[in-house]
Design a protein around this motif. Structure first.
Motif, PDB file in Angstrom:
ATOM      1  N   LEU A   1       0.803  -1.219   0.000  1.00  0.00           N
ATOM      2  CA  LEU A   1       0.000   0.000   0.000  1.00  0.00           C
ATOM      3  C   LEU A   1       0.836   1.269   0.000  1.00  0.00           C
ATOM      4  O   LEU A   1       1.968   1.286   0.454  1.00  0.00           O
ATOM      5  N   VAL A   2       0.217   2.334  -0.501  1.00  0.00           N
ATOM      6  CA  VAL A   2       0.780   3.680  -0.464  1.00  0.00           C
ATOM      7  C   VAL A   2      -0.090   4.488   0.501  1.00  0.00           C
ATOM      8  O   VAL A   2      -1.315   4.425   0.435  1.00  0.00           O
ATOM      9  N   ALA A   3       0.544   5.247   1.393  1.00  0.00           N
ATOM     10  CA  ALA A   3      -0.179   6.018   2.403  1.00  0.00           C
ATOM     11  C   ALA A   3      -0.365   7.463   1.953  1.00  0.00           C
ATOM     12  O   ALA A   3       0.562   8.093   1.464  1.00  0.00           O
ATOM     13  N   GLU A   4      -1.593   7.980   2.151  1.00  0.00           N
ATOM     14  CA  GLU A   4      -1.925   9.371   1.857  1.00  0.00           C
ATOM     15  C   GLU A   4      -2.510   9.996   3.124  1.00  0.00           C
ATOM     16  O   GLU A   4      -3.712   9.889   3.365  1.00  0.00           O
ATOM     17  N   PRO A   5      -1.682  10.641   3.959  1.00  0.00           N
ATOM     18  CA  PRO A   5      -2.194  11.240   5.198  1.00  0.00           C
ATOM     19  C   PRO A   5      -3.151  12.403   4.915  1.00  0.00           C
ATOM     20  O   PRO A   5      -3.021  13.085   3.908  1.00  0.00           O
ATOM     21  N   TRP A   6      -4.107  12.613   5.825  1.00  0.00           N
ATOM     22  CA  TRP A   6      -5.034  13.730   5.712  1.00  0.00           C
ATOM     23  C   TRP A   6      -5.391  14.220   7.114  1.00  0.00           C
ATOM     24  O   TRP A   6      -5.211  13.518   8.093  1.00  0.00           O
ATOM     25  N   GLY A   7      -5.862  15.451   7.197  1.00  0.00           N
ATOM     26  CA  GLY A   7      -6.316  16.013   8.457  1.00  0.00           C
ATOM     27  C   GLY A   7      -5.217  16.659   9.268  1.00  0.00           C
ATOM     28  O   GLY A   7      -4.169  17.059   8.751  1.00  0.00           O
ATOM     29  N   ASN A   8      -5.476  16.763  10.580  1.00  0.00           N
ATOM     30  CA  ASN A   8      -4.533  17.383  11.509  1.00  0.00           C
ATOM     31  C   ASN A   8      -4.486  16.555  12.792  1.00  0.00           C
ATOM     32  O   ASN A   8      -4.957  15.432  12.805  1.00  0.00           O
ATOM     33  N   GLY A   9      -3.989  17.096  13.859  1.00  0.00           N
ATOM     34  CA  GLY A   9      -3.863  16.342  15.103  1.00  0.00           C
ATOM     35  C   GLY A   9      -5.178  16.053  15.794  1.00  0.00           C
ATOM     36  O   GLY A   9      -5.260  15.170  16.629  1.00  0.00           O
ATOM     37  N   ILE A  10      -6.224  16.774  15.449  1.00  0.00           N
ATOM     38  CA  ILE A  10      -7.509  16.581  16.110  1.00  0.00           C
ATOM     39  C   ILE A  10      -8.393  15.617  15.329  1.00  0.00           C
ATOM     40  O   ILE A  10      -9.032  14.753  15.900  1.00  0.00           O
ATOM     41  N   ILE A  11      -8.424  15.781  14.025  1.00  0.00           N
ATOM     42  CA  ILE A  11      -9.190  14.871  13.176  1.00  0.00           C
ATOM     43  C   ILE A  11      -8.360  14.572  11.937  1.00  0.00           C
ATOM     44  O   ILE A  11      -7.710  15.458  11.388  1.00  0.00           O
ATOM     45  N   GLY A  12      -8.340  13.333  11.538  1.00  0.00           N
ATOM     46  CA  GLY A  12      -7.556  12.982  10.365  1.00  0.00           C
ATOM     47  C   GLY A  12      -7.327  11.491  10.281  1.00  0.00           C
ATOM     48  O   GLY A  12      -8.046  10.697  10.882  1.00  0.00           O
ATOM     49  N   GLY A  13      -6.318  11.145   9.517  1.00  0.00           N
ATOM     50  CA  GLY A  13      -5.999   9.741   9.351  1.00  0.00           C
ATOM     51  C   GLY A  13      -5.135   9.518   8.130  1.00  0.00           C
ATOM     52  O   GLY A  13      -4.416  10.411   7.695  1.00  0.00           O
ATOM     53  N   VAL A  14      -5.272   8.330   7.564  1.00  0.00           N
ATOM     54  CA  VAL A  14      -4.482   7.946   6.400  1.00  0.00           C
ATOM     55  C   VAL A  14      -5.374   7.133   5.471  1.00  0.00           C
ATOM     56  O   VAL A  14      -6.111   6.255   5.918  1.00  0.00           O
ATOM     57  N   VAL A  15      -5.312   7.460   4.181  1.00  0.00           N
ATOM     58  CA  VAL A  15      -5.963   6.653   3.164  1.00  0.00           C
ATOM     59  C   VAL A  15      -4.872   5.790   2.538  1.00  0.00           C
ATOM     60  O   VAL A  15      -3.821   6.302   2.147  1.00  0.00           O
ATOM     61  N   TYR A  16      -5.109   4.495   2.486  1.00  0.00           N
ATOM     62  CA  TYR A  16      -4.157   3.563   1.903  1.00  0.00           C
ATOM     63  C   TYR A  16      -4.722   3.012   0.599  1.00  0.00           C
ATOM     64  O   TYR A  16      -5.838   2.528   0.557  1.00  0.00           O
ATOM     65  N   ARG A  17      -3.907   3.120  -0.456  1.00  0.00           N
ATOM     66  CA  ARG A  17      -4.289   2.581  -1.757  1.00  0.00           C
ATOM     67  C   ARG A  17      -3.214   1.604  -2.208  1.00  0.00           C
ATOM     68  O   ARG A  17      -2.077   1.675  -1.768  1.00  0.00           O
ATOM     69  N   LEU A  18      -3.595   0.723  -3.112  1.00  0.00           N
ATOM     70  CA  LEU A  18      -2.630  -0.239  -3.648  1.00  0.00           C
ATOM     71  C   LEU A  18      -1.517   0.458  -4.411  1.00  0.00           C
ATOM     72  O   LEU A  18      -1.774   1.400  -5.156  1.00  0.00           O
ATOM     73  N   LYS A  19      -0.297  -0.014  -4.221  1.00  0.00           N
ATOM     74  CA  LYS A  19       0.802   0.445  -5.059  1.00  0.00           C
ATOM     75  C   LYS A  19       0.539  -0.036  -6.470  1.00  0.00           C
ATOM     76  O   LYS A  19      -0.094  -1.075  -6.677  1.00  0.00           O
ATOM     77  N   GLU A  20       1.010   0.690  -7.452  1.00  0.00           N
ATOM     78  CA  GLU A  20       0.811   0.279  -8.835  1.00  0.00           C
ATOM     79  C   GLU A  20       1.414  -1.091  -9.103  1.00  0.00           C
ATOM     80  O   GLU A  20       0.864  -1.873  -9.871  1.00  0.00           O
ATOM     81  N   SER A  21       2.512  -1.401  -8.454  1.00  0.00           N
ATOM     82  CA  SER A  21       3.154  -2.701  -8.657  1.00  0.00           C
ATOM     83  C   SER A  21       2.337  -3.850  -8.073  1.00  0.00           C
ATOM     84  O   SER A  21       2.542  -5.002  -8.438  1.00  0.00           O
ATOM     85  N   ALA A  22       1.391  -3.556  -7.171  1.00  0.00           N
ATOM     86  CA  ALA A  22       0.586  -4.605  -6.540  1.00  0.00           C
ATOM     87  C   ALA A  22      -0.727  -4.849  -7.268  1.00  0.00           C
ATOM     88  O   ALA A  22      -1.460  -5.762  -6.920  1.00  0.00           O
ATOM     89  N   GLN A  23      -1.037  -4.030  -8.249  1.00  0.00           N
ATOM     90  CA  GLN A  23      -2.323  -4.169  -8.942  1.00  0.00           C
ATOM     91  C   GLN A  23      -2.220  -5.226  -9.944  1.00  0.00           C
ATOM     92  O   GLN A  23      -2.309  -5.928 -10.575  1.00  0.00           O
TER      93      GLN A  23
END
Length: 94
Positions: free
Chosen positions: A72-94
């Motif tokens: 997976l590739v991680a795409e962080p979002w948000g800040n210290g109060i609300i947020g998280g990480v969206v994980y998507r497949l790496k192109e090599s894993a598709q």
């Protein structure tokens, strides 16, 4: 859910992803904390006539996420109060 099942779901559609989220994780004097990890996937059955149902989600655990993390590739979002990480497949894993 087994790692190969999670990867199979992620491979079915480019919109499919995993989201790790938190709310009030680091806020000062926070009395409540919400966190979770969801496997989000497109459900083609509802496409075109029920847009609100096109994206479905299932909760998964941190252990399951850690098992598929190398793919997976991680795409962080948000800040210290609300947020998280969206994980998507790496192109090599598709």
């Amino acid at each position: 859910m087994k790692p190969d099942q999670i990867l199979a779901i992620l491979r079915k559609d480019q919109r499919n992803h995993i989201t790790a989220f938190h709310r009030s994780q680091t806020s000062r004097n926070a009395l409540a904390h919400t966190a979770g990890i969801t496997l989000n996937y497109h459900e083609p059955y509802y496409e075109g006539w029920a847009p609100a149902l096109e994206m479905q989600e299932s909760f998964i655990g941190a252990a399951e996420l850690s098992q598929v993390m190398p793919h997976l590739v991680a795409e962080p979002w948000g800040n210290g109060i609300i947020g998280g990480v969206v994980y998507r497949l790496k192109e090599s894993a598709q």
